[in-house]
Design a protein around this motif. Structure first.
Motif, PDB file in Angstrom:
ATOM      1  N   UNK A 169       0.886  -1.237   0.067  1.00  0.00           N
ATOM      2  CA  UNK A 169       0.001  -0.086   0.000  1.00  0.00           C
ATOM      3  C   UNK A 169       0.837   1.078   0.017  1.00  0.00           C
ATOM      4  N   UNK A 170       1.876   1.280   0.671  1.00  0.00           N
ATOM      5  CA  UNK A 170       2.693   2.368   0.961  1.00  0.00           C
ATOM      6  C   UNK A 170       3.317   2.690  -0.209  1.00  0.00           C
ATOM      7  N   UNK A 171       4.016   1.506  -1.074  1.00  0.00           N
ATOM      8  CA  UNK A 171       4.833   1.838  -1.969  1.00  0.00           C
ATOM      9  C   UNK A 171       3.863   2.294  -3.453  1.00  0.00           C
ATOM     10  N   UNK A 172       2.707   2.290  -3.029  1.00  0.00           N
ATOM     11  CA  UNK A 172       1.796   2.640  -4.160  1.00  0.00           C
ATOM     12  C   UNK A 172       1.472   1.437  -5.307  1.00  0.00           C
ATOM     13  N   UNK A 173       1.847   0.261  -4.933  1.00  0.00           N
ATOM     14  CA  UNK A 173       1.704  -0.465  -5.740  1.00  0.00           C
ATOM     15  C   UNK A 173       0.271  -0.935  -6.002  1.00  0.00           C
ATOM     16  N   UNK A 174      -0.744  -0.750  -5.213  1.00  0.00           N
ATOM     17  CA  UNK A 174      -2.015  -0.972  -5.511  1.00  0.00           C
ATOM     18  C   UNK A 174      -2.625  -0.025  -6.699  1.00  0.00           C
ATOM     19  N   UNK A 175      -2.088   0.785  -6.716  1.00  0.00           N
ATOM     20  CA  UNK A 175      -2.381   1.955  -7.989  1.00  0.00           C
ATOM     21  C   UNK A 175      -1.857   1.556  -9.286  1.00  0.00           C
TER      22      UNK A 175
END
Length: 268
Positions: free
Chosen positions: A252-258
């Motif tokens: 989530x923090x790394x932005x992979x979900x986007x």
């Protein structure tokens, strides 16, 4: 001092909101976490999120002011014991029912406290005893009775966990069994210890206050904010100690979900 006080509380509110949002997003987004147990954790995270979004700002607005002291509107495990039948007995529907019951009971208790507060404002001196009795009964059903039930349940879970650990000693080394027992003890101690540390002072104070004992502003502030801090610690207790949450947190923090569909990712 007031500025530092509000800066500190604002920072705590942000941490509560962010921490519980991470728990909520993790459980909703990752399909691996769609389990009855995690639904209960999700319900807890939503409740704690509301504390950060609603209770903290309102309490900050009335804290250290006369409004707090003259407006009563703001006063207020089956998996271990039977593991083989857990998935058949505790399914998603049962978890939803448990969550609805928890929120409904909380709503009724809160309504009772608000009604008692409104009665205290309108009634004469002769009914103050009835109001105090209503407040005492509310505290018993909202804290002391659930506390006794939780202590009994956790004690049973701990005893069953120890017994199961000893029963598999023939297939595992003594060191492994000892580690399992130690982990069970630590987990139960953290869950109940932090809860008791945060909430017991407030309800003890409210009990003595309802009996007519002299109350101090500083003590009121201290026990009230200590209780609310439980919402800050819950994400660490119920989620941050789980490896699956740490894996979800990194994604989530790394932005992979986007950047793609990670809903079916295997969390370790």
């Amino acid at each position: 001092m007031c500025i530092l006080f509000y800066i500190c509380l604002s920072s705590l509110s942000v941490v509560i909101i962010c921490g519980n949002l991470l728990v909520i997003i993790s459980i909703i987004y990752f399909k691996q976490l769609h389990t009855p147990t995690n639904y209960l954790i999700l319900s807890l995270a939503v409740a704690d999120l509301l504390v950060g979004l609603v209770v903290f700002p309102l309490s900050m607005a009335f804290s250290l002011s006369s409004c707090l002291y003259h407006d009563d509107l703001f006063c207020k495990y089956y998996a271990v014991c039977q593991p083989l039948t857990y998935r058949t007995k505790i399914n998603g529907r049962v978890a939803v029912i448990m969550i609805l019951v928890s929120w409904s009971v909380s709503g009724l208790v809160t309504t009772g406290f608000l009604m008692a507060g409104s009665m205290q404002d309108k009634c004469k001196e002769k009914c103050l005893t009835d109001v105090a009795l209503a407040i005492m009964i509310g505290m018993i059903f909202s804290f002391y009775l659930p506390l006794i039930i939780m202590l009994c349940i956790y004690l049973k879970i701990f005893l069953v966990a120890q017994r199961q650990a000893r029963s598999i000693q023939s297939t595992k080394s003594g060191a492994t069994v000892s580690k399992m027992e130690s982990k069970a003890t630590k987990t139960l101690a953290i869950v109940m210890g932090v809860f008791l540390m945060c909430w017991t002072p407030l309800f003890l104070y409210l009990m003595f206050d309802s009996l007519g004992y002299y109350s101090m502003v500083l003590v009121t502030e201290a026990v009230y904010w200590l209780a609310l801090l439980n919402s800050l610690l819950n994400p660490f207790i119920y989620a941050f100690f789980y490896s699956w949450f740490r894996s979800a947190l990194r994604i989530i923090i790394s932005g992979k979900i986007f950047q793609g569909d990670f809903a079916n990712s295997k969390l370790h």
